[in-house]
Scaffold this motif. Structure first.
Motif, PDB file in Angstrom:
ATOM      1  N   LEU A 173       0.802  -1.221   0.000  1.00  0.00           N
ATOM      2  CA  LEU A 173       0.000   0.000   0.000  1.00  0.00           C
ATOM      3  C   LEU A 173       0.833   1.269   0.000  1.00  0.00           C
ATOM      4  CD1 LEU A 173      -2.772  -0.974   2.586  1.00  0.00           C
ATOM      5  CD2 LEU A 173      -2.840  -1.175   0.095  1.00  0.00           C
ATOM      6  N   SER A 174       2.148   1.125  -0.048  1.00  0.00           N
ATOM      7  CA  SER A 174       2.986   2.330   0.014  1.00  0.00           C
ATOM      8  C   SER A 174       2.788   3.215  -1.211  1.00  0.00           C
ATOM      9  CB  SER A 174       4.455   1.936   0.154  1.00  0.00           C
ATOM     10  OG  SER A 174       4.860   1.133  -0.945  1.00  0.00           O
ATOM     11  N   GLY A 175       2.631   2.613  -2.382  1.00  0.00           N
ATOM     12  CA  GLY A 175       2.407   3.408  -3.588  1.00  0.00           C
ATOM     13  C   GLY A 175       1.114   4.187  -3.525  1.00  0.00           C
ATOM     14  N   LEU A 176       0.034   3.550  -3.034  1.00  0.00           N
ATOM     15  CA  LEU A 176      -1.232   4.252  -2.893  1.00  0.00           C
ATOM     16  C   LEU A 176      -1.131   5.371  -1.864  1.00  0.00           C
ATOM     17  CD1 LEU A 176      -4.244   4.504  -3.511  1.00  0.00           C
ATOM     18  CD2 LEU A 176      -4.669   2.708  -1.805  1.00  0.00           C
ATOM     19  N   ALA A 177      -0.436   5.089  -0.760  1.00  0.00           N
ATOM     20  CA  ALA A 177      -0.278   6.126   0.270  1.00  0.00           C
ATOM     21  C   ALA A 177       0.517   7.314  -0.259  1.00  0.00           C
ATOM     22  CB  ALA A 177       0.391   5.532   1.502  1.00  0.00           C
ATOM     23  N   ASP A 178       1.577   7.051  -1.030  1.00  0.00           N
ATOM     24  CA  ASP A 178       2.350   8.159  -1.598  1.00  0.00           C
ATOM     25  C   ASP A 178       1.525   8.969  -2.598  1.00  0.00           C
ATOM     26  OD1 ASP A 178       4.469   7.304  -0.071  1.00  0.00           O
ATOM     27  OD2 ASP A 178       5.404   6.157  -1.692  1.00  0.00           O
ATOM     28  N   HIS A 179       0.711   8.283  -3.380  1.00  0.00           N
ATOM     29  CA  HIS A 179      -0.131   8.998  -4.342  1.00  0.00           C
ATOM     30  C   HIS A 179      -1.136   9.905  -3.628  1.00  0.00           C
ATOM     31  CE1 HIS A 179      -2.569   9.772  -7.891  1.00  0.00           C
ATOM     32  NE2 HIS A 179      -3.635   9.360  -7.227  1.00  0.00           N
ATOM     33  N   ILE A 180      -1.728   9.431  -2.544  1.00  0.00           N
ATOM     34  CA  ILE A 180      -2.680  10.256  -1.785  1.00  0.00           C
ATOM     35  C   ILE A 180      -1.968  11.447  -1.150  1.00  0.00           C
ATOM     36  CG2 ILE A 180      -4.259  10.258   0.177  1.00  0.00           C
ATOM     37  CD1 ILE A 180      -4.904   7.375  -0.431  1.00  0.00           C
ATOM     38  N   THR A 181      -0.760  11.206  -0.656  1.00  0.00           N
ATOM     39  CA  THR A 181       0.001  12.302  -0.036  1.00  0.00           C
ATOM     40  C   THR A 181       0.343  13.385  -1.054  1.00  0.00           C
ATOM     41  OG1 THR A 181       0.920  10.742   1.577  1.00  0.00           O
ATOM     42  CG2 THR A 181       2.052  12.848   1.301  1.00  0.00           C
ATOM     43  N   ARG A 182       0.742  12.986  -2.260  1.00  0.00           N
ATOM     44  CA  ARG A 182       1.070  13.977  -3.287  1.00  0.00           C
ATOM     45  C   ARG A 182      -0.162  14.728  -3.775  1.00  0.00           C
ATOM     46  NH1 ARG A 182       4.315   9.636  -5.186  1.00  0.00           N
ATOM     47  NH2 ARG A 182       2.696   9.209  -6.750  1.00  0.00           N
TER      48      ARG A 182
ATOM     49  N   GLU B 128      -7.860  18.000   2.817  1.00  0.00           N
ATOM     50  CA  GLU B 128      -6.425  17.722   2.769  1.00  0.00           C
ATOM     51  C   GLU B 128      -5.954  17.023   4.035  1.00  0.00           C
ATOM     52  OE1 GLU B 128      -2.188  20.180   2.415  1.00  0.00           O
ATOM     53  OE2 GLU B 128      -4.119  21.215   2.186  1.00  0.00           O
ATOM     54  N   GLN B 129      -6.447  17.458   5.180  1.00  0.00           N
ATOM     55  CA  GLN B 129      -6.067  16.815   6.431  1.00  0.00           C
ATOM     56  C   GLN B 129      -6.592  15.395   6.496  1.00  0.00           C
ATOM     57  OE1 GLN B 129      -4.025  17.995   8.717  1.00  0.00           O
ATOM     58  NE2 GLN B 129      -4.193  16.088   9.911  1.00  0.00           N
ATOM     59  N   ALA B 130      -7.818  15.181   6.023  1.00  0.00           N
ATOM     60  CA  ALA B 130      -8.375  13.819   6.019  1.00  0.00           C
ATOM     61  C   ALA B 130      -7.575  12.901   5.092  1.00  0.00           C
ATOM     62  CB  ALA B 130      -9.844  13.858   5.606  1.00  0.00           C
ATOM     63  N   ALA B 131      -7.181  13.413   3.920  1.00  0.00           N
ATOM     64  CA  ALA B 131      -6.382  12.606   2.998  1.00  0.00           C
ATOM     65  C   ALA B 131      -5.016  12.283   3.585  1.00  0.00           C
ATOM     66  CB  ALA B 131      -6.232  13.342   1.668  1.00  0.00           C
ATOM     67  N   THR B 132      -4.406  13.260   4.249  1.00  0.00           N
ATOM     68  CA  THR B 132      -3.107  13.018   4.883  1.00  0.00           C
ATOM     69  C   THR B 132      -3.213  11.977   5.989  1.00  0.00           C
ATOM     70  OG1 THR B 132      -2.467  15.301   4.383  1.00  0.00           O
ATOM     71  CG2 THR B 132      -1.158  14.114   6.013  1.00  0.00           C
ATOM     72  N   ASP B 133      -4.281  12.062   6.798  1.00  0.00           N
ATOM     73  CA  ASP B 133      -4.480  11.071   7.853  1.00  0.00           C
ATOM     74  C   ASP B 133      -4.727   9.674   7.271  1.00  0.00           C
ATOM     75  OD1 ASP B 133      -4.189  13.122   9.635  1.00  0.00           O
ATOM     76  OD2 ASP B 133      -6.355  13.405   9.947  1.00  0.00           O
ATOM     77  N   HIS B 134      -5.471   9.623   6.185  1.00  0.00           N
ATOM     78  CA  HIS B 134      -5.728   8.322   5.557  1.00  0.00           C
ATOM     79  C   HIS B 134      -4.440   7.730   4.988  1.00  0.00           C
ATOM     80  CE1 HIS B 134      -7.930   5.127   3.611  1.00  0.00           C
ATOM     81  NE2 HIS B 134      -7.459   5.479   2.418  1.00  0.00           N
ATOM     82  N   ALA B 135      -3.589   8.558   4.389  1.00  0.00           N
ATOM     83  CA  ALA B 135      -2.309   8.069   3.883  1.00  0.00           C
ATOM     84  C   ALA B 135      -1.434   7.556   5.021  1.00  0.00           C
ATOM     85  CB  ALA B 135      -1.594   9.170   3.108  1.00  0.00           C
ATOM     86  N   ALA B 136      -1.438   8.257   6.146  1.00  0.00           N
ATOM     87  CA  ALA B 136      -0.664   7.785   7.301  1.00  0.00           C
ATOM     88  C   ALA B 136      -1.218   6.457   7.820  1.00  0.00           C
ATOM     89  CB  ALA B 136      -0.688   8.846   8.402  1.00  0.00           C
ATOM     90  N   TYR B 137      -2.542   6.313   7.802  1.00  0.00           N
ATOM     91  CA  TYR B 137      -3.146   5.043   8.238  1.00  0.00           C
ATOM     92  C   TYR B 137      -2.738   3.902   7.305  1.00  0.00           C
ATOM     93  CZ  TYR B 137      -6.714   1.471   8.872  1.00  0.00           C
ATOM     94  OH  TYR B 137      -7.368   0.278   9.056  1.00  0.00           O
TER      95      TYR B 137
END
Length: 329
Positions: A193-202, A213-222
């Motif tokens: 899931l690292s690729g998906l998390a990086d895509h959400i972060t970018r 933006e904060q919700a997306a960042t929290d979801h990427a961290a999760y």
């Protein structure tokens, strides 16, 4: 009462166990087994005619009995679903085959005379798939083509007995309708899931609202936390539908080369049609399926060559130029 009778229907479907099993010609034996037994009996009779006048009868029996038992065991015994003669032939071919293979177009060149090499030279690696067509059809090195269908699963245990019986009957009808070899492959592969998390972060800074933006960042961290804490596995079901290989010789060019291309094009059209039929048949069962295109087939082959590892991401296409330049931000 009617509902109870419907739930009591047996979950069975009449499907041939081995359609390629050779025909039995006498006493439940096929032609190959009869030939082996006949050859064993002939050799035993010839040995008896030569030895009975020279040595006592017990010595003759002791000399010929192991040969007779060996022939009977080779004819009737099986190992891992194979007869012993075919199992021995496969073991001999495996023992004589090269254990180290390298990817090369031609034969492996011998080292120079001044270089001392231990062991044998590696043999060329001949992959079974020679090309992936734009429509997703795989072309095999030895001839023939195949299409791959990716299928989902169905919650069989949550259905009632009558629904399960209907699913089994429908699946059995699809299996009985097959006219060519079909392979059903079920395997699990790791999910990264690292690729998906990086895509959400970018992509998070481009969202219109700071809360999004904060919700997306929290979801990427999760996602990063889940990816680092547990081993995620995904189950994949692949159905490989093959066509019979062409009859044209593979070592000739000219007119035979054009004939081979025509056979591959015709075979590709046939397997694609059968793949679409399989998708429709599985859709009746409530199973989502799709025919893999060229990119999906290339990804599938790349994952097959590195089992147990996360799938490759960002791979280039065969016609793309690979460079080391990156755009500056």
């Amino acid at each position: 009462m009617t509902r109870r009778l419907m739930d009591a229907e047996p979950l069975t479907a009449q499907i041939p166990a081995d359609v390629d099993q050779p025909d039995k010609i006498i006493y439940g034996l096929n032609a190959r087994q009869v030939v082996i037994l006949a050859a064993t009996g002939l050799v035993t009779a010839l040995g008896y005619s030569l030895l009975h006048a020279l040595v006592p009868f017990p010595v003759t029996v002791a000399a010929l009995f192991p040969m007779l038992v060996f022939g009977v065991v080779v004819t009737l015994a099986r190992r891992d679903g194979m007869s012993l003669d075919r199992f021995a032939l496969a073991a001999l071919l495996h023992a004589r085959a090269a254990k180290q293979l390298v990817r090369t177009e031609g034969p492996v060149s011998a080292p120079p005379a001044w270089c001392r090499m231990r062991g044998q030279l590696p043999a060329p690696l001949r992959l079974p798939v020679r090309a992936v067509r734009q429509d997703g059809v795989l072309e095999f090195t030895g001839g023939g083509v195949a299409a791959v269908v990716q299928a989902g699963t169905v919650s069989f245990g949550l259905r009632t007995t009558s629904e399960q019986a209907a699913l089994v009957a429908a699946f059995g009808r699809w299996l009985n309708s097959l006219e060519t070899p079909v392979q059903i492959l079920l395997h699990t592969r790791p999910v990264d899931l690292s690729g998906l998390a990086d895509h959400i972060t970018r992509a998070a800074p481009a969202l219109p609202d700071p809360a999004l933006e904060q919700a997306a960042t929290d979801h990427a961290a999760y996602l990063q936390q889940v990816n680092a804490s547990v081993t995620l596995l995904a189950r994949q079901v692949l159905i490989v539908i093959r066509d019979a290989p062409g009859t044209a010789p593979t070592g000739l060019g000219g007119a035979w080369g054009g004939r081979r291309r025509g056979l591959r094009r015709a075979g590709a059209a046939v397997v694609l049609r059968r793949a679409e039929e399989a998708v429709r048949a599985l859709g009746v069962l409530g199973i989502g399926a799709r025919v893999l295109d060229a990119d999906a087939c290339a990804q599938m082959l790349a994952e097959a060559l590195s089992p147990g590892r996360p799938p490759l991401t960002g791979t280039a296409h065969p016609d793309e130029v690979i460079t080391g330049l990156e755009e500056s931000r």
